[in-house]
Design an enzyme around this catalytic site. Structure first.
Site, mmCIF file in Angstrom:
data_model
loop_
_atom_site.group_PDB
_atom_site.id
_atom_site.type_symbol
_atom_site.label_atom_id
_atom_site.label_comp_id
_atom_site.label_asym_id
_atom_site.label_seq_id
_atom_site.Cartn_x
_atom_site.Cartn_y
_atom_site.Cartn_z
ATOM 1 N N ASP A 1 20.959 1.991 61.804
ATOM 2 C CA ASP A 1 21.744 3.122 61.323
ATOM 3 C C ASP A 1 22.945 3.239 62.270
ATOM 4 O OD1 ASP A 1 22.775 5.269 59.986
ATOM 5 O OD2 ASP A 1 20.925 6.430 59.949
HETATM 6 C C1 BGC Z 1 23.625 7.740 57.982
HETATM 7 C C2 BGC Z 1 23.422 6.563 57.071
HETATM 8 C C3 BGC Z 1 24.756 6.048 56.620
HETATM 9 C C4 BGC Z 1 25.582 5.692 57.845
HETATM 10 C C5 BGC Z 1 26.961 5.150 57.533
HETATM 11 C C6 BGC Z 1 24.570 7.436 59.114
HETATM 12 O O1 BGC Z 1 24.872 8.551 59.842
HETATM 13 O O2 BGC Z 1 22.388 8.175 58.500
HETATM 14 O O3 BGC Z 1 22.627 6.921 55.976
HETATM 15 O O4 BGC Z 1 24.596 4.967 55.766
HETATM 16 O O5 BGC Z 1 25.756 6.854 58.631
HETATM 17 O O6 BGC Z 1 27.764 6.127 57.026
#
Ligand code: BGC
Length: 753
Positions: free
Chosen positions: A266
């Site tokens: 993530d």
């Molecule tokens: C989120 C993800 C997301 C990523 C990119 C993160 O903060 O938890 O679900 O895909 O950011 O935007």
């Protein structure tokens, strides 16, 4: 003459042979060769530096390929309800493109509420087409974290509380997206079941709950759906961050499930090079995303899987085995996406895409209550329709965190209602209350100014007066995408509806009995007014076609057939995570201020174990407000008596149950036959029943169809943590079939030998 021709031919032959020698295609570009061989060929040509470069981001959403060898970059995008607009290379701010707006599809809660696997495939296919058109290689979604508490700010991006429903619904979505040569990244693996403390908590969960409740959707996504990537979560499990976690990524995902795809972190979830190297992470994103402005020459070189990794290798402190494995996985992904010459070109905002968005919206809307058949609205009696509530006029595709979108259009509920009813009826609007007047996320502006300075009393009076003088009242409220509501990064602060809505609804119910409450939310909410209100629709966030889908159901053009993918408890304390006290974290630690930073993480223990959602309500006999699987229709269905093809099955057998579903009403409609299995006697605690099959059937008035469910021992098993295996205990079971977890219509007993 002959001689001349022969000389020319000879010359041509020599030239051709020479060309063939100098222009021989390298193995990795030769499509006649097996992919694994081509991958080995690339690997053999890459330098150490090129390999390490592949493992981490080069911008907010992209990672490098191997430019020297012509291997393209990977472009990722959120996900999961539409393709996110372009941001700057190094910042979250908008890049300011004018060609990056798209169709927003219904939120995953709505998709799940269709209980229709075909809809899920359609969703994936059209979303994948838009991602492809926007030249994306990896779509960051779908999300399959289990609904543990109604306060989780991100529940709207997930598929509910049941591992079986989620597993069955997620697989076609993945296949649909990937049929475009665009990878999915199923997220967030694992145990990210709340937003509060998502970066600073350690989840303690017993193995039974892990394997029976929280892991199955991920397992289905990678083993049945073949999701080419998976995204690690932010939280910790066994005191290791999930995106660099030995147990989750190596032991379970890669060893137990044999996963050959790519583990993506993530954004900003990595914080330790050694763990990132050894514990199964393949691709690092978002670690230090403010790079250039901080004065470092290249921020991305400082990623945990960048220079620090290279230094360790060069110093001989770690070998290159893990490195080659990671690069192999990334190249495998490249051949399916960026280097796939057979992928379609995609398309955007086609009529088909709009139709899919509208249809999923219509099928996902759940008719929770319909006393006196207030719905559908009788167009002959509805000369004057009052629409009340902020969500009738509020744009919902902007906000909520990373799933926020920039849409080509979003039909608002009020507009949809006006379009559908406006020709025959006088449609009037009153606000009723003021909630969130903003509408901006990462520089995408909704363009709405919802400021209204009138007092709560003035707003309420206006709404009540309008309601009094109308034939029908449609209240459109619920939650929205601002912080502490249905939004990433924080959880909701309470279970009730915000902004005085409870009072407004009660006041409307007093003056007009033709009242329909339409709740726009991705979460369950308290409904203290439920007895006063004849009709309630759960409408979720439905994206670009919101207003049209809602109007279609209100008018009866679409007969509602959605079913709840999670339980609505009467009050928060009825939910198991809240009753057993482990939300948002351990009480003592909470009081001691833990969870504030990564040095002082807070523990969250899932004391309720496997008793999540209806498994808890059913077993403890706690009556919910609306149960899992519940959803009404404008017609009536009758279930016949179920039969089984045998009374006793052995461990390697299958057993089938058949039931007839008949439409005994006057409208065409769809019903979801739901199969639950109950273990009559067990040596371990088991839920009263568990969903093990479902099928949506479309029926004209008077029509009937047979539905057959076939199960094997997997549907009877629990996870034995000591043996670390699934066990089906011999004895008596019951198949219970109905149209909701609290509406079982027919039962059949059988025995497992
Ligand atoms: C989120 C993800 C997301 C990523 C990119 C993160 O903060 O938890 O679900 O895909 O950011 O935007």
């Amino acid at each position: 003459m002959f001689k001349k021709t022969a000389i020319v031919s000879l010359f041509t032959f020599i030239a051709a042979s020479y060309m063939a020698q100098t222009h021989t295609q390298p193995v990795y570009l030769d499509e006649s060769k097996p992919v694994e061989q081509r991958i080995q060929d690339v690997l053999s040509r890459m330098t150490l530096e090129e390999k390490v470069a592949m493992l981490h981001a080069q911008s907010k959403f992209s990672s490098p390929g191997v430019p020297r060898l012509g291997i393209p970059e990977f472009w990722t995008t959120d996900g999961p309800h539409g393709v996110r607009p372009e941001v700057m290379w190094d910042e979250w701010d908008q890049a300011g493109w004018t060609n990056d707006s798209i169709i927003a599809y219904p939120a995953l809660t709505a998709l799940s509420a269709t209980w229709n696997k075909k809809m899920s495939w359609n969703y994936g296919k059209v979303l994948g087409e838009e991602a492809r058109y926007r030249k994306k290689d990896i779509l960051l979604g779908p999300g399959v974290n289990i609904y543990r508490t109604p306060l989780n700010g991100r529940n709207f991006e997930y598929m509910g509380e049941d591992p079986y429903l989620t597993s069955k619904m997620v697989v076609p979505y993945i296949k649909g997206v990937q049929s475009n040569g665009v990878a999915t990244s199923v997220k967030h693996f694992a145990l990210n079941n709340q937003e509060m403390f998502r970066h600073t908590s350690n989840v303690n969960v017993d193995d039974r709950a892990l394997y029976e409740i929280y892991l199955p959707p991920f397992k289905a996504a990678v083993t049945e759906g073949d999701s080419w990537t998976i995204m690690g979560a932010y939280d910790m499990y066994k005191n290791q961050y999930a995106s660099q976690n030995q147990y989750l990524l190596n032991d379970i995902l890669k060893k137990e499930w044999g996963y050959k795809g790519v583990v993506v972190s993530d954004w900003g979830a990595v914080n330790n090079t050694e763990q990132a190297i050894h514990n199964g992470l393949d691709l690092e994103f978002g670690s230090w995303t403010n790079g250039l402005s901080a004065g470092t020459k290249n921020a991305y070189d400082n990623y945990y899987l960048a220079k620090p990794y290279l230094d360790l290798i060069k110093a001989g402190k770690v070998g290159t085995q893990e490195l080659d494995d990671k690069v192999t996985r990334l190249l495998r992904l490249a051949y399916k996406t960026t280097m796939n010459r057979n992928k379609p070109f995609g398309n955007i905002a086609s009529e088909e895409h709009k139709a899919v968005a509208k249809e999923i919206g219509e099928e996902g809307i759940v008719l929770l209550k319909n006393q006196g058949n207030v719905l559908p609205i009788d167009i002959n009696k509805a000369k004057k329709i009052a629409v009340i509530g902020e969500n009738a006029i509020k744009i919902m595709t902007v906000g909520g965190g990373s799933s926020s979108l920039k849409v080509k259009y979003e039909t608002l509920p009020l507009d949809g209602i006006k379009t559908r009813f406006g020709k025959q009826a006088d449609v009037q609007y009153a606000r009723g209350y003021v909630g969130d007047i903003g509408g901006e996320y990462n520089g995408v502006k909704s363009g709405q100014n919802l400021k209204d300075d009138r007092s709560a009393a003035e707003l309420l009076n206006e709404a009540v007066e309008l309601a009094k003088n109308s034939d029908y009242v449609i209240f459109v409220g619920g939650l929205n995408k601002s912080d502490f509501q249905d939004s990433e990064g924080n959880d909701r602060k309470s279970y009730g509806l915000p902004y005085n809505q409870d009072n407004v609804i009660s006041a409307l119910a007093k003056v007009n009995k033709n009242l329909a409450v339409v709740l726009v939310s991705g979460n369950a909410v308290a409904m203290p007014w439920i007895k006063e209100v004849p009709s309630v629709l759960q409408s979720w966030y439905l994206g670009s076609e919101t207003g049209n889908s809602i109007a279609s159901v209100l008018a009866g053009d679409a007969n509602p057939s959605g079913k709840l993918p999670f339980t609505f408890p009467v009050k928060l304390e009825d939910n198991s995570a809240h009753q057993l006290g482990e939300y948002p974290g351990q009480k003592g630690e909470l009081a001691a201020g833990k969870g504030k930073d990564q040095k002082n993480p807070i523990n969250i223990t899932y004391n309720e174990s496997i008793f999540v959602g209806y498994r808890w309500h059913d077993t403890k006999k706690i009556k919910p407000l609306f149960s899992f699987g519940h959803g009404l229709s404008y017609t009536t269905f009758e279930f016949g008596k179920a039969s089984a093809d045998k009374t006793t099955m052995s461990q390697n057998d299958k057993i089938s149950f058949t039931v007839t579903v008949k439409n005994i009403g006057k409208r065409a409609g769809a019903e979801v036959a739901q199969l639950y299995i109950s273990d009559m006697k067990s040596s371990v605690p088991r839920p009263a029943k568990e969903l093990k099959g479902f099928e949506k059937v479309y029926l004209n008035p008077g029509e009937q169809k047979e539905v057959t469910f076939t199960i094997d021992k997997a549907a009877l098993s629990y996870f034995d943590a000591d043996k670390h295996e699934w066990v089906a205990e011999p004895g008596d079971f019951e198949a219970q079939i109905g149209n909701s977890s609290d509406a079982i219509k027919t039962k059949v007993k059988f025995t497992l030998k």
